[in-house]
Design an enzyme around this catalytic site. Structure first.
Site, PDB file in Angstrom:
ATOM      1  N   TYR A 256       0.862  -1.182   0.000  1.00 13.89           N
ATOM      2  CA  TYR A 256       0.000   0.000   0.000  1.00 13.89           C
ATOM      3  C   TYR A 256       0.898   1.231   0.000  1.00 13.89           C
ATOM      4  O   TYR A 256       1.801   1.342   0.829  1.00 13.89           O
ATOM      5  CB  TYR A 256      -0.897   0.012   1.238  1.00 13.89           C
ATOM      6  CG  TYR A 256      -2.276   0.583   0.978  1.00 13.89           C
ATOM      7  CD1 TYR A 256      -2.420   1.862   0.446  1.00 13.89           C
ATOM      8  CD2 TYR A 256      -3.421  -0.148   1.255  1.00 13.89           C
ATOM      9  CE1 TYR A 256      -3.664   2.395   0.202  1.00 13.89           C
ATOM     10  CE2 TYR A 256      -4.682   0.376   1.016  1.00 13.89           C
ATOM     11  CZ  TYR A 256      -4.807   1.648   0.483  1.00 13.89           C
ATOM     12  OH  TYR A 256      -6.053   2.180   0.243  1.00 13.89           O
TER      13      TYR A 256
ATOM     14  N   GLU B  38      -0.074   5.011  -0.572  1.00 14.90           N
ATOM     15  CA  GLU B  38      -0.727   6.292  -0.805  1.00 14.90           C
ATOM     16  C   GLU B  38       0.299   7.423  -0.769  1.00 14.90           C
ATOM     17  O   GLU B  38       1.202   7.428   0.068  1.00 14.90           O
ATOM     18  CB  GLU B  38      -1.798   6.553   0.254  1.00 14.90           C
ATOM     19  CG  GLU B  38      -3.064   5.739   0.064  1.00 14.90           C
ATOM     20  CD  GLU B  38      -4.127   6.135   1.074  1.00 14.90           C
ATOM     21  OE1 GLU B  38      -3.765   6.659   2.151  1.00 14.90           O
ATOM     22  OE2 GLU B  38      -5.318   5.911   0.786  1.00 14.90           O
TER      23      GLU B  38
ATOM     24  N   ASP C 187      -6.054  14.275 -25.199  1.00 13.59           N
ATOM     25  CA  ASP C 187      -6.342  12.898 -24.815  1.00 13.59           C
ATOM     26  C   ASP C 187      -5.675  12.002 -25.847  1.00 13.59           C
ATOM     27  O   ASP C 187      -6.232  11.712 -26.902  1.00 13.59           O
ATOM     28  CB  ASP C 187      -7.849  12.660 -24.770  1.00 13.59           C
ATOM     29  CG  ASP C 187      -8.198  11.280 -24.218  1.00 13.59           C
ATOM     30  OD1 ASP C 187      -7.280  10.441 -24.100  1.00 13.59           O
ATOM     31  OD2 ASP C 187      -9.381  11.051 -23.895  1.00 13.59           O
TER      32      ASP C 187
ATOM     33  N   THR D 239      -3.084   6.404 -22.019  1.00 15.11           N
ATOM     34  CA  THR D 239      -3.065   5.064 -21.447  1.00 15.11           C
ATOM     35  C   THR D 239      -1.676   4.473 -21.643  1.00 15.11           C
ATOM     36  O   THR D 239      -0.900   4.936 -22.487  1.00 15.11           O
ATOM     37  CB  THR D 239      -4.104   4.148 -22.118  1.00 15.11           C
ATOM     38  OG1 THR D 239      -3.868   4.135 -23.538  1.00 15.11           O
ATOM     39  CG2 THR D 239      -5.511   4.619 -21.848  1.00 15.11           C
TER      40      THR D 239
ATOM     41  N   LYS E  89      -2.504  -0.300 -25.117  1.00 17.66           N
ATOM     42  CA  LYS E  89      -2.625  -0.035 -26.547  1.00 17.66           C
ATOM     43  C   LYS E  89      -1.257  -0.182 -27.227  1.00 17.66           C
ATOM     44  O   LYS E  89      -0.535  -1.126 -26.944  1.00 17.66           O
ATOM     45  CB  LYS E  89      -3.256   1.338 -26.794  1.00 17.66           C
ATOM     46  CG  LYS E  89      -4.661   1.485 -26.169  1.00 17.66           C
ATOM     47  CD  LYS E  89      -5.282   2.803 -26.532  1.00 17.66           C
ATOM     48  CE  LYS E  89      -6.717   2.931 -26.020  1.00 17.66           C
ATOM     49  NZ  LYS E  89      -6.792   3.088 -24.540  1.00 17.66           N
TER      50      LYS E  89
ATOM     51  N   ARG F 150      -2.451  -2.314 -18.374  1.00 12.37           N
ATOM     52  CA  ARG F 150      -3.633  -1.462 -18.439  1.00 12.37           C
ATOM     53  C   ARG F 150      -3.517  -0.394 -17.365  1.00 12.37           C
ATOM     54  O   ARG F 150      -3.369  -0.702 -16.185  1.00 12.37           O
ATOM     55  CB  ARG F 150      -4.898  -2.286 -18.242  1.00 12.37           C
ATOM     56  CG  ARG F 150      -5.140  -3.298 -19.369  1.00 12.37           C
ATOM     57  CD  ARG F 150      -6.544  -3.854 -19.314  1.00 12.37           C
ATOM     58  NE  ARG F 150      -7.530  -2.796 -19.484  1.00 12.37           N
ATOM     59  CZ  ARG F 150      -7.922  -2.305 -20.655  1.00 12.37           C
ATOM     60  NH1 ARG F 150      -7.387  -2.765 -21.776  1.00 12.37           N
ATOM     61  NH2 ARG F 150      -8.832  -1.346 -20.719  1.00 12.37           N
TER      62      ARG F 150
END
Length: 419
Positions: A59, A61, A205, A231, A234, A240
């Site tokens: 974890y 954060e 984008d 992203t 692709k 992903r």
């Protein structure tokens, strides 16, 4: 943590054979058919290894050196590597690699620059805009006032005159350039000029072309946009996920928009896998690959046109091709179903004229497998035969399996009982 474990899931097969069968079945599906979805690709074994690493347990954060949890000294190294590699790869002053998806990256960009109710100019959904570009079913359409520009009905190209006129009329707080089905390069310099004229932020984008940008096969939005959203899968061939690129003056706003405003802890195994992908994309071989992706898309577009499909914009500059199958006597939805039954997986998309739907194909995955122009011609002929009904379904499925079998994405990774 070898790729053999990641793909064959030996431990999982012993502990949970039912789910292991699902994973192996999906690997077989990907290997036995033609994956022509423009948003998909095959990651490298190294990316898969990072995704299946112990970093999934941590974890984290916050950001490197400023975490809300202890024990982050190792994952901090992974994130710093990803950030520095992304900055070098794309020539950006700042990179945020924590976004869980492309949509998460766009949400963070809006959060960094906008307030609810602000006006945003973006490509309309009927013309190839993404859900995050103003769909009423999406946060974007609910929180912001979107104005949609379009493409010319005859050429399929973005109507620059309309963009400028709408910007002057609506004075948007931000302009978004990017599409999920636009096969041509976007003129980022033009959008920058319009944004400056009306005092708007420019958000690119670049989810689809960013891998081509990495491989120097497409122009970069980084010098022009205030924020670039993208992203990491692709064409880029990473896990992903999403990322944001921006100048130093927006770095803190972007980081705070990702965490803590829109997301919690980063997925550190995915961040590490992004670092792997950025490293791979910086190698000379990736430049060769990216240019081959485009060459294959152009060959596929030519082949489809020769078979009678109506290819929008007359071709492509990128990894994707959009085409209307209507000249072959079939609508897009029916066409997609027939092709899926034959092992050729692709999507439908909006077409420039009216409410028509077409087919959207991409060449990133088949190029990763090693296919070239000869295979693109064969794919076009196979596709047209299936749509015309001149190819018997079972025979077409066998031919697709034969073609795909000659170019396995992960050679030697399918057990005999699944092959």
């Amino acid at each position: 943590m070898s790729v053999t474990h990641a793909l064959e899931a030996d431990v999982l097969r012993r502990q949970d054979p039912e789910l292991a069968g699902v994973l192996l079945g999906e690997l077989e599906r990907q290997s036995a058919g033609l994956q022509l979805i423009a948003a998909e690709n095959f990651t490298s074994p190294a990316v898969l290894a990072a995704l299946g690493s112990p970093l999934v347990n941590k974890y984290a954060e916050g950001y490197p050196g400023a975490r809300y949890h202890g024990g982050c000294e190792i994952v901090d190294v992974a994130e710093r590597l990803a950030v520095e590699r992304a900055k070098r790869l794309f020539g950006a002053a700042h990179a945020n690699v924590q976004a869980h998806s492309g949509s998460s990256a766009v949400l963070a960009a809006y959060a960094a620059l906008l307030r609810p109710g602000d006006t945003v100019l973006a490509l309309g959904l009927p013309h190839g805009g993404h859900l995050t570009h103003g769909s009423p079913a999406n946060f974007s359409g609910r929180w912001f006032d979107f104005v949609g520009y379009g493409v010319d009905a005859e050429t399929g190209l973005i109507d620059h005159d309309q963009v400028r006129a709408l910007a002057r009329a609506h004075r948007p707080k931000a302009i978004v350039c990017g599409s999920i089905s636009y096969p041509r390069h976007i003129d980022y310099a033009f959008f920058r000029e319009v944004a400056d004229e009306v005092g708007a932020y420019l958000i690119a984008d670049a989810a689809h072309p960013i891998g081509l940008v990495a491989g120097r096969a497409a122009p970069s939005p980084v010098p022009y946009a205030d924020i670039v959203c993208a992203t990491t899968h692709k064409v880029l061939r990473g896990p992903r996920g999403g990322m944001l690129l921006c100048g130093g003056e927006l770095a803190e706003r972007v980081d705070r928009a990702v965490f803590p405003f829109t997301q919690g802890g980063a997925q550190m195994n995915s961040v590490a896998a992004k670092a792997v992908a950025f490293g791979e994309a910086a190698a000379p071989a990736f430049t060769v690959y990216a240019h081959q992706v485009v060459a294959n898309a152009r060959a596929l577009a030519d082949g489809l046109a020769a078979e009678g499909l109506a290819v929008t914009t007359g071709g492509t500059d990128t990894h994707l091709v959009t085409a209307d199958p209507a000249p072959l006597g079939v609508d897009a939805r029916t066409a997609r179903g027939r092709l899926a039954a034959a092992g050729m997986v692709l999507d439908c998309c909006a077409l420039p004229h009216g409410d028509a739907r077409g087919l959207r194909l991409g060449t990133a995955a088949v190029t990763t497998q090693g296919m070239g122009g000869r295979e693109m011609a064969r794919i076009a002929a196979l596709l047209a035969g299936v749509l015309r009904g001149t190819a018997e379904p079972a025979a077409a499925r066998r031919e697709v399996r034969e073609l795909a079998g000659g170019f396995p994405p992960y050679p030697g990774r399918i057990p005999a009982e699944h092959g």
